[in-house]
Enzyme design. Structure first.
Site, PDB file in Angstrom:
ATOM      1  N   SER A  20      65.637  74.132  30.484  1.00 20.32           N
ATOM      2  CA  SER A  20      67.032  74.319  31.206  1.00 20.32           C
ATOM      3  C   SER A  20      67.887  75.368  30.506  1.00 20.32           C
ATOM      4  O   SER A  20      68.381  76.236  31.083  1.00 20.32           O
ATOM      5  CB  SER A  20      67.827  72.934  31.637  1.00 20.32           C
ATOM      6  OG  SER A  20      66.901  72.401  32.370  1.00 20.32           O
ATOM      7  N   LYS A  69      68.617  60.084  35.540  1.00 21.80           N
ATOM      8  CA  LYS A  69      69.015  60.385  36.953  1.00 21.80           C
ATOM      9  C   LYS A  69      69.558  59.380  37.730  1.00 21.80           C
ATOM     10  O   LYS A  69      70.187  59.789  38.722  1.00 21.80           O
ATOM     11  CB  LYS A  69      67.764  60.989  37.630  1.00 21.80           C
ATOM     12  CG  LYS A  69      67.299  62.389  36.958  1.00 21.80           C
ATOM     13  CD  LYS A  69      65.918  63.154  37.765  1.00 21.80           C
ATOM     14  CE  LYS A  69      65.596  64.337  37.158  1.00 21.80           C
ATOM     15  NZ  LYS A  69      64.575  65.094  37.942  1.00 21.80           N
ATOM     16  N   ASN A  90      70.267  64.734  39.374  1.00 19.02           N
ATOM     17  CA  ASN A  90      70.045  65.656  38.394  1.00 19.02           C
ATOM     18  C   ASN A  90      71.178  66.776  38.128  1.00 19.02           C
ATOM     19  O   ASN A  90      70.932  67.546  37.341  1.00 19.02           O
ATOM     20  CB  ASN A  90      68.733  66.313  38.661  1.00 19.02           C
ATOM     21  CG  ASN A  90      68.911  67.543  39.556  1.00 19.02           C
ATOM     22  OD1 ASN A  90      69.520  67.613  40.723  1.00 19.02           O
ATOM     23  ND2 ASN A  90      67.976  68.573  39.649  1.00 19.02           N
ATOM     24  N   ASP A 106      66.623  69.003  42.922  1.00 22.40           N
ATOM     25  CA  ASP A 106      65.180  69.039  43.005  1.00 22.40           C
ATOM     26  C   ASP A 106      64.318  68.975  44.144  1.00 22.40           C
ATOM     27  O   ASP A 106      63.506  69.739  44.635  1.00 22.40           O
ATOM     28  CB  ASP A 106      64.729  67.556  42.203  1.00 22.40           C
ATOM     29  CG  ASP A 106      64.875  67.717  40.632  1.00 22.40           C
ATOM     30  OD1 ASP A 106      64.902  68.860  40.108  1.00 22.40           O
ATOM     31  OD2 ASP A 106      65.076  66.542  40.138  1.00 22.40           O
TER      32      ASP A 106
END
Length: 276
Positions: A20, A69, A90, A106
């Site tokens: 990320s 999450k 997320n 997602d």
């Protein structure tokens, strides 16, 4: 764009492997956001409330990976319908008035990654596995699959979980034993959500005429299954595709940018995975 908040990060445990920071920083550079930073912090479920509670005014957002999450949800002021549908957040956006807004990128990331490869609607699909990613896969299939989804799982408990998710998400989920997983390959779309190496033994069973495989792994890549699928001429969508598409949505939400540079972010991810 948000000029007052310019700090973001990804949280999880373990976190050292996360791509990320590579993707978000590449986006910031391309967008000219020179004063923005994106870091990674190893945070577990026990440490999450304190970390979130100590965030200062300069924070714009957070990315959450496992095992956070679901743990983040009680700490938020608002959760999107998509995140609520799969009980997983997320993405957290921090607003100027102090609110914490949770979303799940997602699910739309999966849809976008498939659309990029020309998959917009399918009449049926198969899912390999029944973990946390499998519920996101079902939520994505709720948007693009018009018929039944068969989930191949290892236990009766997992089968029941997948059927329950199907009921919640409005998907006609049917379950089958993992021993019969090779039968999944008859579906026009197969989504593999299992850990590394789990599907290696199935590579020899890929049919000569294959549809589309979405393998959510990105390291190591290609998986044995993805390599065999490509060798048979089937279309393959990989974990990096998912990671990039969901990160694009995160960058847009956190920075306020109308568009995030998908191609630049993907190239940065490919370089990182190649060791560059």
């Amino acid at each position: 764009m948000n000029g007052n908040r310019n700090r973001a990060a990804v949280l999880g445990k373990p976190i050292a492997h996360s791509l990320s920071p590579v993707l978000h920083r590449a986006a910031y550079a391309e967008l000219g956001l020179d004063d923005w930073t994106y870091d990674r912090f190893e945070v577990d479920e026990a440490g999450l409330p304190a970390f979130v509670g100590e965030l200062g005014e300069g924070w714009a957002g957070l990315s959450l990976t496992m095992p956070l999450k679901r743990a983040i949800i009680p700490l938020l002021d608002e959760v999107s319908d998509t995140a609520a549908s799969v009980e997983a957040v997320n993405t957290v956006v921090l607003t100027d008035d102090g609110r914490r807004l949770g979303d799940n990128t997602d699910v739309p990331g999966m849809v976008s990654a498939l659309r990029e490869r020309g998959v917009e609607k399918v009449e049926s699909a198969a899912v390999l596995g029944a973990g946390a990613t499998a519920s996101s896969a079902l939520a994505a299939l709720a948007r693009i699959c018009t018929g039944p989804v068969t989930a191949y799982v290892r236990s009766g408990a997992r089968a029941e979980e997948m059927r329950t998710w199907g009921e919640r998400l409005g998907v006609d989920v049917r379950t089958a034993d993992w021993a019969d997983a090779r039968e999944a390959f008859a579906a026009p779309l197969v989504i593999a959500t299992t850990p590394a190496r789990t599907t290696d033994a199935l590579a020899q069973d890929v049919p000569k005429t294959a549809g589309t495989l979405f393998d959510v792994l990105y390291d190591p890549w290609p998986t044995a299954l993805a390599a065999a699928w490509s060798a048979h001429g089937g279309a393959v969508v990989g974990g990096l595709d998912l990671l990039v598409h969901q990160a694009v949505l995160q960058v847009q939400q956190m920075t306020g940018a109308a568009l995030a540079p998908l191609a630049v972010m993907r190239a940065a991810g490919e370089r990182a995975l190649a060791g560059g």
